[in-house]
Design a protein around this motif. Structure first.
Motif, PDB file in Angstrom:
ATOM      1  N   GLY A  96      43.412  33.890  46.316  1.00  0.00           N
ATOM      2  CA  GLY A  96      42.657  33.051  47.913  1.00  0.00           C
ATOM      3  C   GLY A  96      41.547  34.417  49.176  1.00  0.00           C
ATOM      4  N   GLU A  97      41.131  34.921  48.392  1.00  0.00           N
ATOM      5  CA  GLU A  97      40.365  36.364  48.509  1.00  0.00           C
ATOM      6  C   GLU A  97      39.180  35.734  48.254  1.00  0.00           C
ATOM      7  OE1 GLU A  97      38.536  40.776  48.145  1.00  0.00           O
ATOM      8  OE2 GLU A  97      39.984  39.994  46.995  1.00  0.00           O
ATOM      9  N   ALA A  98      38.593  35.454  49.357  1.00  0.00           N
ATOM     10  CA  ALA A  98      36.883  35.329  49.312  1.00  0.00           C
ATOM     11  C   ALA A  98      35.583  36.039  49.078  1.00  0.00           C
ATOM     12  CB  ALA A  98      36.056  34.555  50.760  1.00  0.00           C
ATOM     13  N   VAL A  99      34.524  35.835  48.467  1.00  0.00           N
ATOM     14  CA  VAL A  99      33.798  36.981  48.197  1.00  0.00           C
ATOM     15  C   VAL A  99      32.803  36.425  48.385  1.00  0.00           C
ATOM     16  CG1 VAL A  99      33.770  36.866  45.672  1.00  0.00           C
ATOM     17  CG2 VAL A  99      33.211  39.328  46.583  1.00  0.00           C
ATOM     18  N   ARG A 100      31.378  37.395  48.388  1.00  0.00           N
ATOM     19  CA  ARG A 100      30.032  37.017  48.759  1.00  0.00           C
ATOM     20  C   ARG A 100      29.513  37.958  47.484  1.00  0.00           C
ATOM     21  NH1 ARG A 100      29.018  33.186  52.446  1.00  0.00           N
ATOM     22  NH2 ARG A 100      30.768  33.017  54.373  1.00  0.00           N
ATOM     23  N   LEU A 101      28.413  37.806  46.745  1.00  0.00           N
ATOM     24  CA  LEU A 101      28.039  38.336  45.472  1.00  0.00           C
ATOM     25  C   LEU A 101      26.276  38.451  45.723  1.00  0.00           C
ATOM     26  CD1 LEU A 101      30.476  38.107  42.931  1.00  0.00           C
ATOM     27  CD2 LEU A 101      30.377  39.792  44.978  1.00  0.00           C
ATOM     28  N   ALA A 102      25.456  39.086  46.023  1.00  0.00           N
ATOM     29  CA  ALA A 102      24.347  39.077  45.606  1.00  0.00           C
ATOM     30  C   ALA A 102      23.709  39.714  44.447  1.00  0.00           C
ATOM     31  CB  ALA A 102      23.280  39.345  46.793  1.00  0.00           C
ATOM     32  N   GLY A 103      23.102  39.420  43.265  1.00  0.00           N
ATOM     33  CA  GLY A 103      21.921  40.012  42.347  1.00  0.00           C
ATOM     34  C   GLY A 103      21.582  41.366  43.087  1.00  0.00           C
ATOM     35  N   ASP A 140      20.984  39.701  31.874  1.00  0.00           N
ATOM     36  CA  ASP A 140      21.657  40.649  32.797  1.00  0.00           C
ATOM     37  C   ASP A 140      21.790  40.450  34.365  1.00  0.00           C
ATOM     38  OD1 ASP A 140      23.637  42.798  33.201  1.00  0.00           O
ATOM     39  OD2 ASP A 140      22.614  43.920  32.992  1.00  0.00           O
ATOM     40  N   THR A 141      22.364  40.312  34.872  1.00  0.00           N
ATOM     41  CA  THR A 141      23.065  39.873  35.851  1.00  0.00           C
ATOM     42  C   THR A 141      23.883  41.161  36.838  1.00  0.00           C
ATOM     43  OG1 THR A 141      21.372  37.833  36.241  1.00  0.00           O
ATOM     44  CG2 THR A 141      22.777  38.480  38.105  1.00  0.00           C
ATOM     45  N   GLN A 142      23.769  41.566  37.633  1.00  0.00           N
ATOM     46  CA  GLN A 142      24.704  42.616  38.489  1.00  0.00           C
ATOM     47  C   GLN A 142      24.854  42.142  39.949  1.00  0.00           C
ATOM     48  OE1 GLN A 142      25.426  46.596  36.392  1.00  0.00           O
ATOM     49  NE2 GLN A 142      24.187  45.856  34.503  1.00  0.00           N
ATOM     50  N   PHE A 143      25.814  42.565  40.298  1.00  0.00           N
ATOM     51  CA  PHE A 143      26.124  42.127  41.329  1.00  0.00           C
ATOM     52  C   PHE A 143      26.558  43.351  42.454  1.00  0.00           C
ATOM     53  CE2 PHE A 143      26.761  37.970  38.825  1.00  0.00           C
ATOM     54  CZ  PHE A 143      25.725  37.026  39.790  1.00  0.00           C
ATOM     55  N   VAL A 144      26.159  42.620  43.960  1.00  0.00           N
ATOM     56  CA  VAL A 144      26.684  43.478  45.010  1.00  0.00           C
ATOM     57  C   VAL A 144      27.441  42.809  45.709  1.00  0.00           C
ATOM     58  CG1 VAL A 144      25.723  45.763  44.332  1.00  0.00           C
ATOM     59  CG2 VAL A 144      24.544  43.809  46.627  1.00  0.00           C
ATOM     60  N   HIS A 145      28.813  43.348  46.427  1.00  0.00           N
ATOM     61  CA  HIS A 145      28.918  42.967  47.343  1.00  0.00           C
ATOM     62  C   HIS A 145      27.756  42.568  48.732  1.00  0.00           C
ATOM     63  CE1 HIS A 145      33.081  42.808  46.286  1.00  0.00           C
ATOM     64  NE2 HIS A 145      32.733  43.685  45.744  1.00  0.00           N
ATOM     65  N   GLU A 146      27.618  41.487  49.337  1.00  0.00           N
ATOM     66  CA  GLU A 146      27.531  40.714  50.814  1.00  0.00           C
ATOM     67  C   GLU A 146      27.866  40.328  51.581  1.00  0.00           C
ATOM     68  OE1 GLU A 146      24.154  42.633  51.350  1.00  0.00           O
ATOM     69  OE2 GLU A 146      24.089  42.796  49.786  1.00  0.00           O
ATOM     70  N   ALA A 147      29.441  40.877  52.476  1.00  0.00           N
ATOM     71  CA  ALA A 147      29.581  40.220  53.452  1.00  0.00           C
ATOM     72  C   ALA A 147      29.115  39.449  54.653  1.00  0.00           C
ATOM     73  CB  ALA A 147      30.913  41.017  53.384  1.00  0.00           C
TER      74      ALA A 147
END
Length: 174
Positions: free
Chosen positions: A88-95, A54-61
């Motif tokens: 079209g919305e870009a997103v950067r996620l980190a675990g 189980d990996t959960q992510f947070v936004h890392e803009a």
């Protein structure tokens, strides 16, 4: 995602109870197999048998080292096909949470929380999940930049014998 779902029932508050099963011999995923997603409802889950990562992510803009993904909205077409529509919305996620969940372990996935559940190709897992009431926004999937604007796919039917075998192996039926 590689699993099949069995709907059990809904309670008076509109929450649904389902079984998710990743059998040893069956993985059905859409193409492309993007697995990072968030639901339009909160999910509470308990591992009945097997294990999953189980990996959960947070936004890392602000973190330019993380390659961006593109958000897709998940939905159903009138013909019954499932669809992913690019926003079209870009997103950067980190675990932020990365854990193996074992039998009898309980875990939660919050509303709007991006996550990924992975069961190894030779492994198996069965969970009992309580799915909260659907919110206004659709589920979202993180896709690759440059992928088609619309992806359509159907869910592969699961043979009844496979269902029986998995429930029997989990000790849920005789």
């Amino acid at each position: 995602m590689g699993f099949f779902r069995v709907d059990l029932f809904a309670d008076d508050e509109g929450r649904r109870f389902v079984v998710h099963c990743w059998p040893r011999e069956f993985r059905s995923t859409q193409d492309p197999a993007w697995t990072v997603h968030c639901h339009a409802w909160p999910v509470e889950s308990m591992i009945l048998t097997g294990r999953l990562r189980d990996t959960q992510f947070v936004h890392e803009a602000a973190d330019e080292r993380i390659p961006p993904g593109v958000l897709y909205l998940a939905g159903s077409a009138p013909d019954g096909m499932s669809e992913l529509k690019r926003t079209g919305e870009a997103v950067r996620l980190a675990g932020s949470v990365d854990a193996y969940r074992e039998e009898r372990e309980f875990y939660e996935i919050g509303l709007d929380a991006f996550h990924e559940s992975v069961v190894g190709a030779r492994g198996h897992c069965m969970t009992l999940a309580r799915i909260g009431r659907r919110k206004v926004q659709p589920a979202r999937v993180v896709g690759e930049p440059g992928a088609p604007a619309l992806l359509r796919y159907h869910h592969e039917a699961v043979a009844r014998q496979l269902l029986r075998d998995e429930f029997r192996a989990a000790g849920l039926t005789t």
